[in-house]
Design a protein around this motif. Structure first.
Motif, mmCIF file in Angstrom:
data_model
loop_
_atom_site.group_PDB
_atom_site.id
_atom_site.type_symbol
_atom_site.label_atom_id
_atom_site.label_comp_id
_atom_site.label_asym_id
_atom_site.label_seq_id
_atom_site.Cartn_x
_atom_site.Cartn_y
_atom_site.Cartn_z
ATOM 1 N N GLY A 37 0.788 -1.229 0.000
ATOM 2 C CA GLY A 37 0.000 0.000 0.000
ATOM 3 C C GLY A 37 0.816 1.274 0.000
ATOM 4 O O GLY A 37 0.252 2.370 0.108
ATOM 5 N N ILE A 38 2.139 1.174 -0.146
ATOM 6 C CA ILE A 38 2.960 2.383 -0.050
ATOM 7 C C ILE A 38 2.736 3.330 -1.223
ATOM 8 O O ILE A 38 2.910 4.542 -1.090
ATOM 9 N N ALA A 39 2.316 2.806 -2.381
ATOM 10 C CA ALA A 39 2.090 3.680 -3.536
ATOM 11 C C ALA A 39 0.901 4.610 -3.316
ATOM 12 O O ALA A 39 0.791 5.649 -3.968
ATOM 13 N N ALA A 40 0.009 4.255 -2.379
ATOM 14 C CA ALA A 40 -1.179 5.068 -2.121
ATOM 15 C C ALA A 40 -0.959 6.088 -1.012
ATOM 16 O O ALA A 40 -1.877 6.826 -0.654
ATOM 17 N N VAL A 41 0.250 6.135 -0.464
ATOM 18 C CA VAL A 41 0.552 7.012 0.674
ATOM 19 C C VAL A 41 1.361 8.211 0.204
ATOM 20 O O VAL A 41 2.282 8.070 -0.612
ATOM 21 N N ASP A 42 1.017 9.392 0.710
ATOM 22 C CA ASP A 42 1.843 10.568 0.460
ATOM 23 C C ASP A 42 3.069 10.455 1.359
ATOM 24 O O ASP A 42 2.948 10.538 2.589
ATOM 25 N N PRO A 43 4.256 10.270 0.794
ATOM 26 C CA PRO A 43 5.437 9.993 1.623
ATOM 27 C C PRO A 43 5.806 11.143 2.549
ATOM 28 O O PRO A 43 6.201 10.909 3.698
ATOM 29 N N VAL A 44 5.701 12.375 2.074
ATOM 30 C CA VAL A 44 6.067 13.524 2.898
ATOM 31 C C VAL A 44 5.118 13.653 4.089
ATOM 32 O O VAL A 44 5.540 13.851 5.235
ATOM 33 N N GLU A 45 3.811 13.511 3.839
ATOM 34 C CA GLU A 45 2.832 13.598 4.925
ATOM 35 C C GLU A 45 3.019 12.464 5.916
ATOM 36 O O GLU A 45 2.922 12.661 7.142
ATOM 37 N N ALA A 46 3.274 11.264 5.407
ATOM 38 C CA ALA A 46 3.421 10.101 6.280
ATOM 39 C C ALA A 46 4.609 10.274 7.215
ATOM 40 O O ALA A 46 4.499 10.050 8.433
#
Length: 240
Positions: A82-91
């Motif tokens: 599910g990492i492609a669906a996550v905003d990396p900076v926000e996470a």
């Protein structure tokens, strides 16, 4: 309940009820095979690098160690798929992040790009834990910049247990299932079982079911039967 015609004790058909495993830090048993990893997580947040790779075979305690750390650290667990669906900076900005089983749930380039951005966000001021059974060199990463960043990450490994740790693991697994097993039965199992964490889990799960089926306490005879069954099943799988 079944049985009786051949003179054996009647067998009760067991219900497949899940065991309530304890995942606190105090429940994580430490030995030579996992001391380095445990020591690193105990040093939180004084880590040597913003990205940590936790490598170890199935059942070696990766998920347990991450779960014990995640609560006090306020970390977010993100599924590898599910990492492609996550905003990396926000996470990463929201706090520490952990992604488990990366070598089992990747979909090639799409996940490589998503993981690259997540790692970059952590390097910019965050904390990221990545777990896998194998090191990144074996993942088939097609993005050179990602491979380079993972090589620079802090890396700790979990190995298979020695005799004493394996004995303590068996005691804990039986206790998780509220099973009272004589120490002599555990001593009998140790030199005969598959010598791994996953093997210990499989053995205790089958013994729990077999004890219920036979409506008897777990004895050395039951252990011998179950170990023989597991070995036969493993041999059958290998021959397919």
């Amino acid at each position: 309940m079944t049985g009786g015609e051949d003179g054996r004790p009647p067998r009760q058909l067991p219900l497949a009820l899940p065991a309530e495993a304890a995942f606190g830090r105090e429940d994580f048993l430490v030995g030579p095979s996992n001391a380095e990893a445990a020591e690193l997580f105990d040093r939180w947040p004084r880590w040597p690098a913003p990205v940590v790779l936790l490598i170890g075979p199935a059942g070696s305690g990766k998920s347990h160690l991450i779960a014990a750390w995640a609560g006090p650290a306020g970390a977010r667990l993100i599924p590898a798929g599910g990492i492609a669906a996550v905003d990396p900076v926000e996470a990463i900005a929201a706090g520490p992040v952990a992604v488990e089983d990366l070598d089992r749930h990747r979909t090639a380039r799409a996940d490589d790009v998503a993981l690259f951005h997540l790692v970059n966000a952590a390097l910019g001021g965050g904390r990221l834990v990545l777990s896998a059974r194998t090191p990144p060199e074996a993942w088939g990463i097609g993005l050179p910049d990602l491979a380079s960043r993972l090589r620079a990450a802090a890396r700790v490994s979990l190995g298979e247990p020695d005799d004493e740790l394996l004995r303590r693991v068996l005691v804990k697994l039986f206790a998780d299932r509220q099973l009272a097993v004589d120490p002599s039965v555990i001593a009998y199992a140790l030199p005969r079982m598959e010598r791994s964490f996953s093997g210990a889990n499989a053995l205790v799960d089958r013994l729990d079911r077999e004890g219920l089926a036979r409506h008897r306490p777990i004895t050395r005879a039951i252990v011998a039967d179950v170990i023989a069954e597991l070995a036969g099943e493993a041999g059958g799988e290998a021959g397919r």
